[in-house]
Design an enzyme around this catalytic site. Structure first.
Site, PDB file in Angstrom:
ATOM      1  N   TYR A 166       0.850  -1.191   0.000  1.00 29.63           N
ATOM      2  CA  TYR A 166       0.000   0.000   0.000  1.00 29.63           C
ATOM      3  C   TYR A 166       0.883   1.237   0.000  1.00 29.63           C
ATOM      4  CZ  TYR A 166      -5.027  -0.103   0.040  1.00 29.63           C
ATOM      5  OH  TYR A 166      -6.335  -0.147  -0.365  1.00 29.63           O
ATOM      6  N   GLU A 218      -0.512   4.763  -0.597  1.00 36.57           N
ATOM      7  CA  GLU A 218      -1.323   5.966  -0.852  1.00 36.57           C
ATOM      8  C   GLU A 218      -0.474   7.211  -0.653  1.00 36.57           C
ATOM      9  OE1 GLU A 218      -4.822   5.819   1.587  1.00 36.57           O
ATOM     10  OE2 GLU A 218      -5.841   4.444   0.237  1.00 36.57           O
ATOM     11  N   ASP A 267      -5.761  13.529 -25.510  1.00 35.07           N
ATOM     12  CA  ASP A 267      -5.739  12.128 -25.083  1.00 35.07           C
ATOM     13  C   ASP A 267      -4.999  11.323 -26.155  1.00 35.07           C
ATOM     14  OD1 ASP A 267      -6.288   9.480 -24.547  1.00 35.07           O
ATOM     15  OD2 ASP A 267      -8.414   9.790 -24.124  1.00 35.07           O
ATOM     16  N   THR A 321      -2.927   5.955 -22.253  1.00 32.50           N
ATOM     17  CA  THR A 321      -2.822   4.615 -21.689  1.00 32.50           C
ATOM     18  C   THR A 321      -1.366   4.210 -21.844  1.00 32.50           C
ATOM     19  OG1 THR A 321      -3.205   3.488 -23.788  1.00 32.50           O
ATOM     20  CG2 THR A 321      -5.152   3.983 -22.451  1.00 32.50           C
ATOM     21  N   LYS A 335      -1.210   0.450 -25.138  1.00 39.75           N
ATOM     22  CA  LYS A 335      -1.542   0.371 -26.569  1.00 39.75           C
ATOM     23  C   LYS A 335      -0.236   0.439 -27.360  1.00 39.75           C
ATOM     24  CE  LYS A 335      -6.221   1.890 -25.606  1.00 39.75           C
ATOM     25  NZ  LYS A 335      -7.294   2.879 -25.797  1.00 39.75           N
ATOM     26  N   ARG A 354      -1.147  -2.735 -18.727  1.00 37.54           N
ATOM     27  CA  ARG A 354      -2.442  -2.073 -18.811  1.00 37.54           C
ATOM     28  C   ARG A 354      -2.521  -0.975 -17.745  1.00 37.54           C
ATOM     29  NH1 ARG A 354      -6.567  -3.231 -21.724  1.00 37.54           N
ATOM     30  NH2 ARG A 354      -5.249  -4.835 -22.623  1.00 37.54           N
TER      31      ARG A 354
END
Ligand SMILES: *Cc1c(COP(=O)(O)O)cnc(C)c1O
Length: 424
Positions: free
Chosen positions: A56, A58, A202, A228, A231, A237
């Protein structure tokens, strides 16, 4: 691919192990022409499958809400640094879980519910998250769209200018998911400035081409850029955001705590690996081959009398208008899948058919180029596509095509992803 890596899964969960193994076989034995897909390297997949999934973290490097973050801090710092270098951006946030999350974070950073946004029409090649009525972005904001010219299929910058002047959006969005041509980011910048809008670009699809400098970069023109990483960029991903220094804090706050909880540190490690891969000269030659291959595919398909939206492509993808071939997008998708060629049905601009049927098919070369395929293989693939559509009801002929696809795939195993031949 990862036969040995599945040993433990097989012991614990044979059903999932079987599905993964079968998916691996499917990937090995079929030609992946879905333009948004690619083959991440073993290095990327190893980082993604690492113990970093246990952590974790954060917050951001140096300012976490949890202890024990010194190693993941280094991972995220490297990922951010490499992203900035790769795209010559002033700031990078590598935490968005996906492209859609990156876009939502930008909206959260700059907009209030009900604010006006203007993006490319989904039916003309835009993305769901650019204000489609079925998406949260179309429901929480007052969304408007611009489209392409009916005759040429090209983005109609006059329409963008007109709509922007009329609507006065707070956020102007450029970028697409099924548009085969270059986008003029400088023109978008000028329009955004004229109407006082913030420009978001984008580059989810074209990020790899932009990184390789084979597509003009939006970085000098846009306040914020989303992408992303899986791609054309060929990473794990996920998503990322680039922005000017003045927006860094606002974007970081929007991603966390605004939108997401703990970052996926294993995915961020894999992003860092993929950014490093993208900084190598081989990555540029890979992207050059992606473009060479799409040109060969376009030329061959035109030779078989296929209609290409806009007549061709300057990117990694092309869009076939199948109306002249008397087959719908969904039928073509299913037919090609039956012979081992994977592609997706896609609306063409002003498509008379529904989004579930469509009149088009989108094809891309990133994944097959990652396997090492070049012009010779592309010519064969174009021929097989044409033959499959021509003899769509003849089982024996389709069986033969399936066999040819299999042979081609076996000659270019996915394991070879790093060893692409120099000449393609
Ligand atoms: C693929 C894509 C996205 C969404 O990415 P996900 O990771 O699937 O959420 C956003 N914008 C564009 C232009 C895309 O092509």
């Amino acid at each position: 691919m990862d036969e040995n890596g599945l040993r433990e899964v097989r012991l614990t969960d044979p059903e999932i192990a079987a599905a993964i193994a079968e998916e691996e076989r499917r990937q090995q034995d079929s030609l992946e022409l879905i333009a948004s897909e690619n083959l991440a390297s073993r290095a990327v997949r190893q980082a993604q499958g690492s113990v970093l999934t246990n952590k974790y973290a954060e917050g951001y490097p140096g300012a976490r809400y949890y202890g024990g973050c010194r190693h993941v801090d280094r991972v995220e710092q490297l990922a951010r640094l490499r992203a900035r270098q790769l795209f010559q951006a002033e700031h990078a946030n590598v935490q968005p879980h996906a492209g859609a999350a990156a876009n939502l974070a930008v909206y959260l950073a700059f907009l209030k519910p009900g604010d006006r946004i203007l993006g490319m029409n989904l039916a003309h090649g835009g993305h769901l998250t650019h204000g489609s009525p079925v998406n949260i972005t179309g429901r929480y904001f007052e969304a408007y769209s611009y489209g392409v010219d009916r005759a040429s299929g090209l983005l109609d910058m006059e329409e963008v200018r007109r709509e922007a002047a009329l609507i006065r959006p707070k956020l102007l969005i450029a970028g697409a998911t099924a548009y085969p041509r270059r986008i003029d980011f400088a023109a978008f910048e000028e329009i955004a400035r004229a109407v006082g809008a913030i420009l978001m670009v984008d580059i989810a699809h074209i990020a790899g081409l932009v990184a390789a400098k084979l597509h003009p970069s939006p970085v000098p023109h846009a306040a914020v850029i989303t992408t992303t990483t899986h791609k054309t960029l060929r990473g794990p991903r996920g998503g990322a955001i680039l922005c000017r220094r003045q927006y860094a804090r606002r974007i970081d706050q929007a991603v966390f705590p605004g939108l997401q909880g703990g970052p996926l540190m294993h995915v961020i490690a894999a992003k860092a690996v993929s950014f490093k891969e993208a900084q190598q000269p081989e990555f540029i030659s890979y992207q050059e081959r992606v473009l060479e291959n799409i040109q060969v595919l376009a030329e061959e398909l035109r030779g078989y009398d296929f209609d290409l939206v806009t007549g061709g492509s300057d990117t990694h993808l092309l869009l076939l208008d199948l109306r002249s071939k008397d087959i719908t997008g969904v039928e073509a998708e299913q037919l090609l899948e039956s012979v081992g060629i994977t592609a997706n049905k896609n609306a063409v601009p002003f498509d008379p058919r529904s989004p579930r049927v469509t009149s088009g098919l989108r094809l891309g070369t990133p994944a097959i180029t990652s396997r090492g395929m070049g012009p010779e293989q592309i010519r064969l693939i174009a021929r097989l596509i044409n033959e499959a559509l021509a003899c769509r009801t003849e089982e024996a002929a389709l069986g033969k095509i399936r066999q040819r696809v299999c042979e081609l795939c076996r000659a270019f195993p996915i394991d070879q992803v790093k060893k692409v031949p120099a000449g393609g």
